[in-house]
Each structure stands twice: as C-alpha cells, then as structure tokens.
Design an enzyme around this catalytic site. Structure first.
Site, PDB file in Angstrom:
ATOM      1  N   GLY A  46      49.344  45.137  24.704  1.00  0.00           N
ATOM      2  CA  GLY A  46      49.432  45.168  26.019  1.00  0.00           C
ATOM      3  C   GLY A  46      49.154  44.079  26.861  1.00  0.00           C
ATOM      4  N   GLN A  51      45.895  39.274  34.044  1.00  0.00           N
ATOM      5  CA  GLN A  51      45.322  38.772  32.979  1.00  0.00           C
ATOM      6  C   GLN A  51      45.845  37.318  32.878  1.00  0.00           C
ATOM      7  OE1 GLN A  51      46.158  42.099  30.140  1.00  0.00           O
ATOM      8  NE2 GLN A  51      43.996  41.447  29.382  1.00  0.00           N
ATOM      9  N   CYS A  88      40.660  44.536  24.822  1.00  0.00           N
ATOM     10  CA  CYS A  88      41.400  43.924  25.726  1.00  0.00           C
ATOM     11  C   CYS A  88      41.372  42.590  25.433  1.00  0.00           C
ATOM     12  CB  CYS A  88      40.538  44.111  27.089  1.00  0.00           C
ATOM     13  SG  CYS A  88      41.099  43.554  28.615  1.00  0.00           S
ATOM     14  N   LEU A  89      42.738  41.833  25.734  1.00  0.00           N
ATOM     15  CA  LEU A  89      42.657  40.528  25.410  1.00  0.00           C
ATOM     16  C   LEU A  89      41.974  39.414  26.291  1.00  0.00           C
ATOM     17  CD1 LEU A  89      46.692  40.234  24.840  1.00  0.00           C
ATOM     18  CD2 LEU A  89      44.614  40.015  23.103  1.00  0.00           C
ATOM     19  N   HIS A 130      45.624  51.655  30.340  1.00  0.00           N
ATOM     20  CA  HIS A 130      44.550  50.547  30.358  1.00  0.00           C
ATOM     21  C   HIS A 130      45.234  49.361  31.054  1.00  0.00           C
ATOM     22  CE1 HIS A 130      42.024  47.641  27.968  1.00  0.00           C
ATOM     23  NE2 HIS A 130      42.910  46.745  28.484  1.00  0.00           N
ATOM     24  N   GLU A 131      46.576  49.066  30.903  1.00  0.00           N
ATOM     25  CA  GLU A 131      47.161  48.117  31.796  1.00  0.00           C
ATOM     26  C   GLU A 131      47.408  48.581  33.108  1.00  0.00           C
ATOM     27  OE1 GLU A 131      47.318  45.642  30.124  1.00  0.00           O
ATOM     28  OE2 GLU A 131      47.092  46.480  27.940  1.00  0.00           O
ATOM     29  N   HIS A 134      44.358  47.695  34.957  1.00  0.00           N
ATOM     30  CA  HIS A 134      44.187  46.022  35.166  1.00  0.00           C
ATOM     31  C   HIS A 134      44.851  45.653  36.733  1.00  0.00           C
ATOM     32  CE1 HIS A 134      42.524  43.916  31.860  1.00  0.00           C
ATOM     33  NE2 HIS A 134      43.344  44.696  30.979  1.00  0.00           N
TER      34      HIS A 134
END
Ligand code: CO
Length: 149
Positions: A46, A51, A88-89, A130-131, A134
């Site tokens: 994701g 991000q 998470c990236l 989660h996304e 953000h």
C-alpha cells in the site's frame, strides 16, 4: 512513469491532512502510475500520496492480486476487531501491533471520478485502513499496542 522518493517518519508532511481531489485529469493519472511503480519497486502492499510528499487524498493498495486505486477514500462502516503486526514504507525499521476492524465498508472514487462502494475484511481491510490513516496524518506508531502478557 517515474519512481518517487518515499519520505520517512520525522518528515512533517507525513503529519498533515491531505486535501480532496477535485480534478480527475491526466495529472492524477500520472500520480497514480508513479505511485504504483514506487510501491512495486519498494515491495509494498500500500502507498498513500503523502508518503511521496503529495498532500492529496489518493492511496493505492495491492494485496493477493487485488489492486485498488482509491481517490478520496473513506471508511463508512466497520465491525469487529483484529490485532496484527503491520509495517509501513515510511517506517521501515519496525513493525507495530495495531488493532483494526475485521470488516469495513468503504467508498472511494476511481481515477475517472466514478464513485465505488465496497467491502473488505482481514488483511485487505487492514491495509486500506492503514493507507486512509495516512491521509489524516496518522501513522501506525500512533495506534501501536503493547502485546498482552
Ligand atoms: Co504506511
């Protein structure tokens, strides 16, 4: 398409609220294509636009062959409660134990502006939640739970 730089925890852009998308144009399509390339390159499931320093309500998810592009996504119903480790990236060094709904009903627009309502459960629901977090400047570390003894 172009690979974008993923910003890391500590960058103030990750804490800002993203703005809704109102123009479904070529620029949005380019953003989505770049996000897909970037997510694939870094082996993520994701990615949200903040991000890559773009404060717009855009996120993508890819899980078990299902790829979803979400513009202006919102969770409209949720039920159940599931606890699992997620990553998470933007925070590569750790995984967090986070409680998420087991099942969600969510809505979003496609890159063409079409409104979609769908349901998801399990890991897919977790990634979508989660996304979407953000887009409000919320990170998994904010919701981290300590394991029960
Ligand atoms: Co993340």
């Amino acid at each position: 398409m172009a690979l974008r730089n993923i910003i890391k925890h500590g960058d103030p852009a990750l804490r800002k609220n993203s703005r809704k998308v109102t123009s479904f144009n070529e620029r949005l399509s380019m953003l989505l294509d770049d996000m897909k390339e970037t997510m694939d390159h870094f082996d993520g499931v994701g990615l949200a636009a903040p991000q890559i320093s773009i404060l717009r309500c855009v996120a993508i998810v890819e899980f078990e062959g299902e790829f979803i592009e979400m513009i202006n996504p919102e969770i409209i119903e949720s039920s159940g409660d599931a606890l699992a480790l997620e990553g998470c990236l933007s925070i590569l060094a750790k995984h967090c134990l986070v409680s998420r709904p087991e099942t969600i009903k969510y809505t979003y627009q496609t890159r063409n502006g079409e409104q979609i309502t769908n349901t998801a459960s399990g890991w897919l629901a977790r990634i979508i939640c989660h996304e979407i977090d953000h887009l409000s400047g919320i990170l998994m570390i904010d919701k981290e739970q300590k394991p029960t003894q």
